[in-house]
Write an enzyme that holds these catalytic residues in place. Structure first.
Site, PDB file in Angstrom:
ATOM      1  N   ARG A 125      11.448  -6.719   4.959  1.00 22.30           N
ATOM      2  CA  ARG A 125      11.416  -5.276   5.223  1.00 22.30           C
ATOM      3  C   ARG A 125      11.933  -4.977   6.628  1.00 22.30           C
ATOM      4  O   ARG A 125      12.653  -4.015   6.837  1.00 22.30           O
ATOM      5  CB  ARG A 125       9.991  -4.741   5.073  1.00 22.30           C
ATOM      6  CG  ARG A 125       9.903  -3.233   5.297  1.00 22.30           C
ATOM      7  CD  ARG A 125       8.522  -2.705   5.003  1.00 22.30           C
ATOM      8  NE  ARG A 125       7.590  -3.001   6.067  1.00 22.30           N
ATOM      9  CZ  ARG A 125       6.282  -2.705   6.025  1.00 22.30           C
ATOM     10  NH1 ARG A 125       5.772  -2.133   4.966  1.00 22.30           N
ATOM     11  NH2 ARG A 125       5.503  -2.997   7.043  1.00 22.30           N
ATOM     12  N   ARG A 129      11.960  -1.678  11.019  1.00 23.23           N
ATOM     13  CA  ARG A 129      10.680  -1.298  11.628  1.00 23.23           C
ATOM     14  C   ARG A 129      10.387  -2.253  12.771  1.00 23.23           C
ATOM     15  O   ARG A 129      10.407  -3.466  12.586  1.00 23.23           O
ATOM     16  CB  ARG A 129       9.569  -1.357  10.557  1.00 23.23           C
ATOM     17  CG  ARG A 129       8.933   0.003  10.342  1.00 23.23           C
ATOM     18  CD  ARG A 129       7.871  -0.055   9.300  1.00 23.23           C
ATOM     19  NE  ARG A 129       6.619  -0.586   9.820  1.00 23.23           N
ATOM     20  CZ  ARG A 129       5.467  -0.498   9.175  1.00 23.23           C
ATOM     21  NH1 ARG A 129       5.416   0.119   8.012  1.00 23.23           N
ATOM     22  NH2 ARG A 129       4.375  -0.993   9.693  1.00 23.23           N
ATOM     23  N   ARG A 151      -9.639   1.993   8.872  1.00 22.63           N
ATOM     24  CA  ARG A 151      -9.146   0.641   9.084  1.00 22.63           C
ATOM     25  C   ARG A 151     -10.169  -0.228   9.811  1.00 22.63           C
ATOM     26  O   ARG A 151      -9.884  -1.385  10.093  1.00 22.63           O
ATOM     27  CB  ARG A 151      -7.886   0.734   9.932  1.00 22.63           C
ATOM     28  CG  ARG A 151      -6.718  -0.067   9.384  1.00 22.63           C
ATOM     29  CD  ARG A 151      -5.529   0.284  10.245  1.00 22.63           C
ATOM     30  NE  ARG A 151      -4.384  -0.504  10.016  1.00 22.63           N
ATOM     31  CZ  ARG A 151      -3.339  -0.122   9.297  1.00 22.63           C
ATOM     32  NH1 ARG A 151      -3.348   1.025   8.652  1.00 22.63           N
ATOM     33  NH2 ARG A 151      -2.286  -0.890   9.210  1.00 22.63           N
ATOM     34  N   ARG A 168      -0.716  -8.409  13.265  1.00 23.43           N
ATOM     35  CA  ARG A 168      -1.210  -7.384  12.327  1.00 23.43           C
ATOM     36  C   ARG A 168      -2.088  -8.018  11.247  1.00 23.43           C
ATOM     37  O   ARG A 168      -3.103  -7.449  10.838  1.00 23.43           O
ATOM     38  CB  ARG A 168      -0.041  -6.627  11.698  1.00 23.43           C
ATOM     39  CG  ARG A 168       0.529  -5.576  12.667  1.00 23.43           C
ATOM     40  CD  ARG A 168       1.946  -5.183  12.345  1.00 23.43           C
ATOM     41  NE  ARG A 168       2.096  -4.651  11.010  1.00 23.43           N
ATOM     42  CZ  ARG A 168       3.222  -4.746  10.291  1.00 23.43           C
ATOM     43  NH1 ARG A 168       4.281  -5.358  10.794  1.00 23.43           N
ATOM     44  NH2 ARG A 168       3.282  -4.233   9.101  1.00 23.43           N
ATOM     45  N   LYS A 170       0.824  -1.225   0.000  1.00 26.73           N
ATOM     46  CA  LYS A 170       0.000   0.000   0.000  1.00 26.73           C
ATOM     47  C   LYS A 170       0.852   1.266   0.000  1.00 26.73           C
ATOM     48  O   LYS A 170       0.617   2.171  -0.777  1.00 26.73           O
ATOM     49  CB  LYS A 170      -0.894   0.068   1.256  1.00 26.73           C
ATOM     50  CG  LYS A 170      -1.949  -0.988   1.358  1.00 26.73           C
ATOM     51  CD  LYS A 170      -2.835  -0.733   2.583  1.00 26.73           C
ATOM     52  CE  LYS A 170      -2.076  -0.729   3.896  1.00 26.73           C
ATOM     53  NZ  LYS A 170      -1.677  -2.026   4.417  1.00 26.73           N
TER      54      LYS A 170
HETATM   55  P1  ADP Z   1       0.830  -1.956   7.880  1.00 27.01           P
HETATM   56  O1  ADP Z   1      -0.421  -1.738   7.118  1.00 27.01           O
HETATM   57  O2  ADP Z   1       1.925  -2.563   7.049  1.00 27.01           O
HETATM   58  O3  ADP Z   1       0.631  -2.701   9.168  1.00 27.01           O
HETATM   59  P2  ADP Z   1       0.932   0.900   8.606  1.00 27.01           P
HETATM   60  O4  ADP Z   1       2.140   1.752   8.459  1.00 27.01           O
HETATM   61  O5  ADP Z   1      -0.262   1.225   7.785  1.00 27.01           O
HETATM   62  O6  ADP Z   1       1.463  -0.569   8.303  1.00 27.01           O
HETATM   63  O7  ADP Z   1       0.472   0.862  10.146  1.00 27.01           O
HETATM   64  C1  ADP Z   1       1.371   0.581  11.194  1.00 27.01           C
HETATM   65  C2  ADP Z   1       0.641   0.625  12.533  1.00 27.01           C
HETATM   66  O8  ADP Z   1       0.115   1.949  12.763  1.00 27.01           O
HETATM   67  C3  ADP Z   1      -0.573  -0.293  12.662  1.00 27.01           C
HETATM   68  O9  ADP Z   1      -0.221  -1.611  13.027  1.00 27.01           O
HETATM   69  C4  ADP Z   1      -1.382   0.428  13.764  1.00 27.01           C
HETATM   70  O10 ADP Z   1      -0.841   0.182  15.043  1.00 27.01           O
HETATM   71  C5  ADP Z   1      -1.145   1.903  13.449  1.00 27.01           C
HETATM   72  N1  ADP Z   1      -2.206   2.458  12.557  1.00 27.01           N
HETATM   73  C6  ADP Z   1      -2.049   2.926  11.288  1.00 27.01           C
HETATM   74  N2  ADP Z   1      -3.216   3.360  10.772  1.00 27.01           N
HETATM   75  C7  ADP Z   1      -4.154   3.161  11.749  1.00 27.01           C
HETATM   76  C8  ADP Z   1      -5.558   3.385  11.836  1.00 27.01           C
HETATM   77  N3  ADP Z   1      -6.268   3.894  10.824  1.00 27.01           N
HETATM   78  N4  ADP Z   1      -6.183   3.053  13.004  1.00 27.01           N
HETATM   79  C9  ADP Z   1      -5.504   2.539  14.034  1.00 27.01           C
HETATM   80  N5  ADP Z   1      -4.187   2.294  14.017  1.00 27.01           N
HETATM   81  C10 ADP Z   1      -3.500   2.592  12.892  1.00 27.01           C
END
Ligand code: ADP
Length: 180
Positions: free
Chosen positions: A120, A126, A83, A137, A8
């Site tokens: 990654r 990360r 989300r 996740r 994404k």
């Molecule tokens: P990925 O989709 O690869 O897990 P992201 O960078 O989108 O990575 O998100 C990393 C973390 O940030 C998530 O595991 C969550 O803890 C937090 N996060 C991101 N976007 C949201 C959201 N819309 N609502 C709640 N937590 C979020």
């Protein structure tokens, strides 16, 4: 939309650049708050490290604030938000039901995702790219985010495509979907 590791962030940043609109990644915004040790960052950190969602009210306030800024007035690409259904409702309450024109879903086989994320984690360091947190996740995605796919589909606002392949190949598929 798409599970963790679907690509994404990579595709969203290319697409936003191509269209000339801001790429708003909630993950990036939260990570930068953690790095700057802001109040929001301190509240979000433990959830992120466990691979859980940060509480809706914190993320929604952050997104509403960001969407109110000038550069988002002529369009934006949201990456990582909404989300779960509550976040989708909050966005619609704040900006109206038509705030999102289209949801793009990147579909990728779950086994491929774990491999991508572990690689990654080694490359970028990360802290949520360890096997245990990755599994959580993915489970959180299935439980909380995947139901949104049906929501956008039923509103005729879903474009799904195969997220497997090279970065340019997947980008080409996105452009194709947008052109139709
Ligand atoms: P990925 O989709 O690869 O897990 P992201 O960078 O989108 O990575 O998100 C990393 C973390 O940030 C998530 O595991 C969550 O803890 C937090 N996060 C991101 N976007 C949201 C959201 N819309 N609502 C709640 N937590 C979020």
């Amino acid at each position: 939309m798409g599970p963790p590791g679907a690509g994404k962030g990579t595709q969203a940043s290319r697409l936003a650049r191509a269209i000339g609109i801001p790429h708003l990644s909630t993950g990036d915004m939260l990570r930068s708050n953690v790095a700057d040790d802001t109040e929001l960052g301190r509240q979000a950190k433990a959830f992120m490290e466990a691979g859980d969602l940060v509480p809706d009210e914190l993320v929604t306030a952050m997104v509403i604030d960001r969407l109110g800024q000038d550069d988002a007035r002529c369009g934006f690409l949201l990456d990582g938000y909404p989300r779960n259904p509550a976040q989708a409702d909050a966005l619609a309450d704040a900006f109206g039901e038509d705030v999102l024109e289209l949801a793009i879903l990147l579909e990728v086989d779950p086994d491929e995702l774990v491999t991508r994320l572990l690689t990654r984690g080694q490359q970028q360091g990360r802290t949520d790219d360890t096997e245990e947190v990755i599994r959580n996740r993915l489970a959180v995605y299935e439980e909380q985010t995947a139901p949104l796919v049906a929501y956008y589909e039923s509103h005729g606002r879903l474009a799904s495509l195969d997220g497997l392949g090279s970065i340019p190949d997947v980008f080409g598929r996105i452009i194709e979907v947008l052109a139709t």
